[in-house]
Motif scaffolding. Structure first.
Motif, PDB file in Angstrom:
ATOM      1  N   ASP A   1      30.081 -46.009 -29.397  1.00  0.00           N
ATOM      2  CA  ASP A   1      30.812 -44.834 -29.879  1.00  0.00           C
ATOM      3  C   ASP A   1      32.219 -44.864 -29.281  1.00  0.00           C
ATOM      4  O   ASP A   1      32.443 -44.466 -28.149  1.00  0.00           O
ATOM      5  CB  ASP A   1      30.052 -43.575 -29.446  1.00  0.00           C
ATOM      6  CG  ASP A   1      30.801 -42.291 -29.749  1.00  0.00           C
ATOM      7  OD1 ASP A   1      31.840 -42.344 -30.422  1.00  0.00           O
ATOM      8  OD2 ASP A   1      30.344 -41.226 -29.295  1.00  0.00           O
TER       9      ASP A   1
ATOM     10  N   LYS B   1      28.949 -44.241 -25.180  1.00  0.00           N
ATOM     11  CA  LYS B   1      30.293 -43.703 -25.413  1.00  0.00           C
ATOM     12  C   LYS B   1      31.305 -44.520 -24.624  1.00  0.00           C
ATOM     13  O   LYS B   1      31.168 -44.688 -23.408  1.00  0.00           O
ATOM     14  CB  LYS B   1      30.360 -42.235 -24.996  1.00  0.00           C
ATOM     15  CG  LYS B   1      31.705 -41.576 -25.321  1.00  0.00           C
ATOM     16  CD  LYS B   1      31.693 -40.095 -25.010  1.00  0.00           C
ATOM     17  CE  LYS B   1      33.042 -39.453 -25.331  1.00  0.00           C
ATOM     18  NZ  LYS B   1      33.323 -39.426 -26.779  1.00  0.00           N
TER      19      LYS B   1
ATOM     20  N   SER C   1      27.841 -39.657 -33.940  1.00  0.00           N
ATOM     21  CA  SER C   1      26.974 -40.447 -33.065  1.00  0.00           C
ATOM     22  C   SER C   1      25.971 -39.569 -32.333  1.00  0.00           C
ATOM     23  O   SER C   1      24.855 -40.006 -32.037  1.00  0.00           O
ATOM     24  CB  SER C   1      27.810 -41.248 -32.066  1.00  0.00           C
ATOM     25  OG  SER C   1      28.572 -40.392 -31.241  1.00  0.00           O
TER      26      SER C   1
END
Length: 413
Positions: free
Chosen positions: A25, A48, A36
């Protein structure tokens, strides 16, 4: 390939239909993080990726939750729960090389940069597909990856303005009003999640990934209901209607004893039930308002229908009107967010979930996707920047602590 599920300390290995799916992400704020997060809620392992010196600036958005040690954004947590977090400087050769290693191990990459940004970094889809041919590359932007406006910067308001929704919202005698939430960001995220899952299914079937190209403008355009066909079929340009509807009445907001309700009893069936419910069944046979067509007439609606409804509704509270309507006619209180959060039906639907933030449990919206085969599990907190560097880089791509320290010294992580 490393099986992440074999590691009991992998905090985002959650049950669900997307369990085992791995997602990078590389997004910020909402258009992307929400996409996401929905997949994380469904069991995907979402990593992330943030710049080590410039993490997602949504971390600075209110409201905040405080503890003795930290102040954290509940806004950020609402769109980044159930994720892992690593830091990567994609402008460094080491950072790019590390992203390549991650791409080789994941199924999906989601980014929301302006089109061309990843290509300038040498990290566009054409480059990454050489590393992982099955990669689903989801790109969310203001205007999409093609067309004359592709390179323009955009925010949520851009999507509302360029997609036509802003021009339709508000009251006829006043300037248009933006929709009171970031509907452009949210809609783009929703469509991106659908497209990503579809492309993943195709990649699993054929072994070939592809680009999922989602535009805020495109997404908002699809939310304009009948406006497009009214124009293409009749050259009628949709304009603000306030709480009115373009072709059915009564269907809108009406005042009552302690606020407002939505009432949508425009059909002959619902109108007759409503008249009887308020003790005046003969009104359903009144020749001036006895059909849908007559009740839709603007003058009739203003002089006969609306005054009648306001007289009926003014004697009751929102709760009383909802109880009276029951499951007989479409009538709902226009609720404040406080009333929604405390709504027993919302609780029964598990739509307010507790997420850990700064040592506290804070309620935020849950997932509206209810799957009969998915168990309910507690939600994980939103991660701190780079919180899972060691875990992800060691377990997923085999980088030891010594190498991580070298990467940190080089400014790559």
């Amino acid at each position: 390939m490393v099986d992440l599920n074999e590691f009991s300390n992998w905090p985002a290995s959650r049950p669900g239909p997307l369990s085992g799916v791995k997602i990078l992400d590389i997004t910020r704020v909402v258009a992307g993080p929400f996409c996401s997060m929905m997949m994380a809620d469904l069991g995907a392992t979402v990593i992330k990726v943030e710049h080590p010196d410039e993490p997602d600036y949504a971390r600075t958005f209110p409201p905040f939750v405080n503890s003795d040690e930290e102040q954290l954004s509940a806004f950020f947590a609402q769109f980044n729960r159930n994720k892992l977090a690593v830091t990567l400087n994609l402008k460094t050769p080491e950072g790019k090389a590390l992203l390549h290693k991650l791409v080789a191990k994941v199924d999906i990459l989601v980014e929301n940069f302006r089109p061309g940004t990843m290509e300038k970094l040498g990290l566009g889809y054409e480059a990454l597909r050489e590393i992982n041919p099955k990669l689903v590359y989801t790109a969310i932007s203001g205007f999409g990856r093609t067309g004359p406006n592709a390179s323009k910067p955009a925010y949520d308001n851009t999507g509302q303005a360029a997609g036509g929704l802003w021009s339709m919202n508000g009251y006829p005698d006043r300037p248009p009003v933006r929709v009171g939430t970031i509907i452009g960001d949210l809609a783009a995220s929703l469509y991106a999640a659908i497209g990503t899952v579809a492309a993943l299914r195709e990649a699993e079937r054929t072994g070939k990934g592809q680009v999922v190209d989602v535009s805020q403008q495109d997404s908002v355009l699809t939310l304009t209901e009948n406006a497009v066909v009214r124009y293409t079929a009749q050259k009628e340009v949709a304009a603000p209607l306030g709480n009115d509807h373009p072709f059915v009445r009564p269907y809108g907001q009406f005042p009552c004893k302690d606020g407002y309700v939505f009432f949508g009893g425009y059909t002959d069936k619902f109108w007759a039930i409503t008249c009887a419910m308020f003790g005046e069944p003969d009104m359903a046979k009144d020749p001036a308002i006895d059909t849908m067509e007559k009740r839709f007439d603007p003058v009739t609606a203003q002089t006969r229908v609306t005054p009648l409804l306001e007289r009926w509704f003014s004697a009751y509270t929102k709760a009383e009107l909802e109880d009276m309507a029951g499951d007989k006619v479409p009538l709902s209180a226009i609720k404040t967010i406080a009333e929604v959060v405390e709504d027993p039906h919302i609780a029964a639907r598990n739509m307010i979930v507790n997420v850990p933030i700064a040592g506290k449990l804070i309620g935020m919206f849950g997932s509206p996707i209810k799957l009969s085969g998915q168990e309910q599990v507690p939600h994980e907190k939103a991660p701190a920047p780079g919180e899972h560097n060691a875990l992800v880089f060691e377990k997923l791509v085999g980088i030891d602590a010594h190498e991580l320290e070298k990467l940190k010294s080089a400014g790559a992580i």
